[in-house]
Design a protein around this motif. Structure first.
Motif, mmCIF file in Angstrom:
data_model
loop_
_atom_site.group_PDB
_atom_site.id
_atom_site.type_symbol
_atom_site.label_atom_id
_atom_site.label_comp_id
_atom_site.label_asym_id
_atom_site.label_seq_id
_atom_site.Cartn_x
_atom_site.Cartn_y
_atom_site.Cartn_z
ATOM 1 N N LEU A 171 63.010 -7.062 51.750
ATOM 2 C CA LEU A 171 63.234 -6.247 50.626
ATOM 3 C C LEU A 171 64.612 -5.356 50.737
ATOM 4 C CD1 LEU A 171 62.226 -4.610 48.064
ATOM 5 C CD2 LEU A 171 61.091 -3.060 49.321
ATOM 6 N N LYS A 172 65.522 -5.883 50.030
ATOM 7 C CA LYS A 172 67.085 -5.262 50.262
ATOM 8 C C LYS A 172 67.422 -5.423 48.856
ATOM 9 C CE LYS A 172 71.249 -6.605 52.266
ATOM 10 N NZ LYS A 172 71.961 -7.541 53.169
ATOM 11 N N PRO A 173 68.279 -4.197 48.541
ATOM 12 C CA PRO A 173 68.896 -4.089 47.260
ATOM 13 C C PRO A 173 70.261 -4.574 47.472
ATOM 14 C CG PRO A 173 68.964 -1.948 48.128
ATOM 15 C CD PRO A 173 68.134 -2.835 48.955
ATOM 16 N N TRP A 225 52.125 -13.133 55.215
ATOM 17 C CA TRP A 225 53.422 -12.746 54.963
ATOM 18 C C TRP A 225 54.021 -11.730 55.632
ATOM 19 C CZ3 TRP A 225 56.552 -13.886 50.182
ATOM 20 C CH2 TRP A 225 55.910 -14.910 49.268
ATOM 21 N N THR A 226 55.119 -11.782 56.040
ATOM 22 C CA THR A 226 55.870 -10.710 56.688
ATOM 23 C C THR A 226 57.020 -10.040 55.811
ATOM 24 O OG1 THR A 226 55.617 -11.772 58.977
ATOM 25 C CG2 THR A 226 57.380 -10.137 58.874
ATOM 26 N N VAL A 227 57.047 -8.943 55.517
ATOM 27 C CA VAL A 227 57.751 -8.104 54.723
ATOM 28 C C VAL A 227 58.766 -7.122 55.780
ATOM 29 C CG1 VAL A 227 58.221 -6.307 52.979
ATOM 30 C CG2 VAL A 227 56.210 -8.070 52.872
ATOM 31 N N GLU A 228 59.938 -7.561 55.788
ATOM 32 C CA GLU A 228 60.876 -6.703 56.336
ATOM 33 C C GLU A 228 61.988 -5.781 55.300
ATOM 34 O OE1 GLU A 228 63.863 -9.768 57.460
ATOM 35 O OE2 GLU A 228 62.310 -10.804 58.684
ATOM 36 N N TYR A 229 61.797 -4.633 55.955
ATOM 37 C CA TYR A 229 62.409 -3.558 55.241
ATOM 38 C C TYR A 229 63.251 -2.597 56.190
ATOM 39 C CZ TYR A 229 63.653 0.552 52.188
ATOM 40 O OH TYR A 229 64.449 1.736 51.606
ATOM 41 N N ASP A 230 64.524 -2.387 56.237
ATOM 42 C CA ASP A 230 65.144 -1.856 57.271
ATOM 43 C C ASP A 230 66.166 -0.792 56.547
ATOM 44 O OD1 ASP A 230 66.183 -0.095 59.393
ATOM 45 O OD2 ASP A 230 66.801 -2.118 60.512
ATOM 46 N N PRO A 231 65.705 0.167 56.001
ATOM 47 C CA PRO A 231 67.161 1.016 55.182
ATOM 48 C C PRO A 231 68.205 1.638 56.266
ATOM 49 C CG PRO A 231 65.077 2.312 55.281
ATOM 50 C CD PRO A 231 64.747 1.084 55.838
ATOM 51 N N ARG A 232 67.768 1.808 57.602
ATOM 52 C CA ARG A 232 68.848 2.169 58.376
ATOM 53 C C ARG A 232 70.043 1.183 58.517
ATOM 54 N NH1 ARG A 232 64.287 3.355 62.425
ATOM 55 N NH2 ARG A 232 64.103 1.206 61.870
#
Length: 104
Positions: A6-8, A91-98
């Protein structure tokens, strides 16, 4: 195991599936999640797009305030959790806003 990031990204869907060594941009509607979650992902992506001045400064998002920017990234965290819940254990959901946002 399917990996989703998940990445904008400007003028893209915020959902990316890893195929071999790259991530492909995919429509949230194609993920098999609820219509409500897919619509929330698209609204989040539209909000990201609205932070850009594509004519004068296309490379820099500008939020109205640091608080609104923090809220944006926090909503992304919530969306990632919802994706994990709806997609399930395959599923593996990746999200790293840092890695994306210097003020986090």
């Amino acid at each position: 195991m399917t990996y989703l990031r998940l990445k904008p990204e400007i003028q893209c869907w915020p959902t990316w599936i890893r195929n071999s060594k790259q991530f492909d941009n995919v429509d949230p509607d194609s993920l098999g999640v609820t219509e409500e979650l897919a619509a929330s992902l698209k609204r989040w992506s539209d909000e990201w797009d609205s932070t850009y001045d594509l004519v004068n400064d296309p490379g820099n998002p500008k939020f109205p305030s640091q608080g609104s920017e923090r809220d944006f990234w926090r909503r992304g965290q919530e969306l990632a959790g919802r994706l994990r819940s709806e997609l399930g254990s395959g599923w593996t959901v990746e999200y790293d806003p840092r890695s994306l946002d210097p003020i986090m």
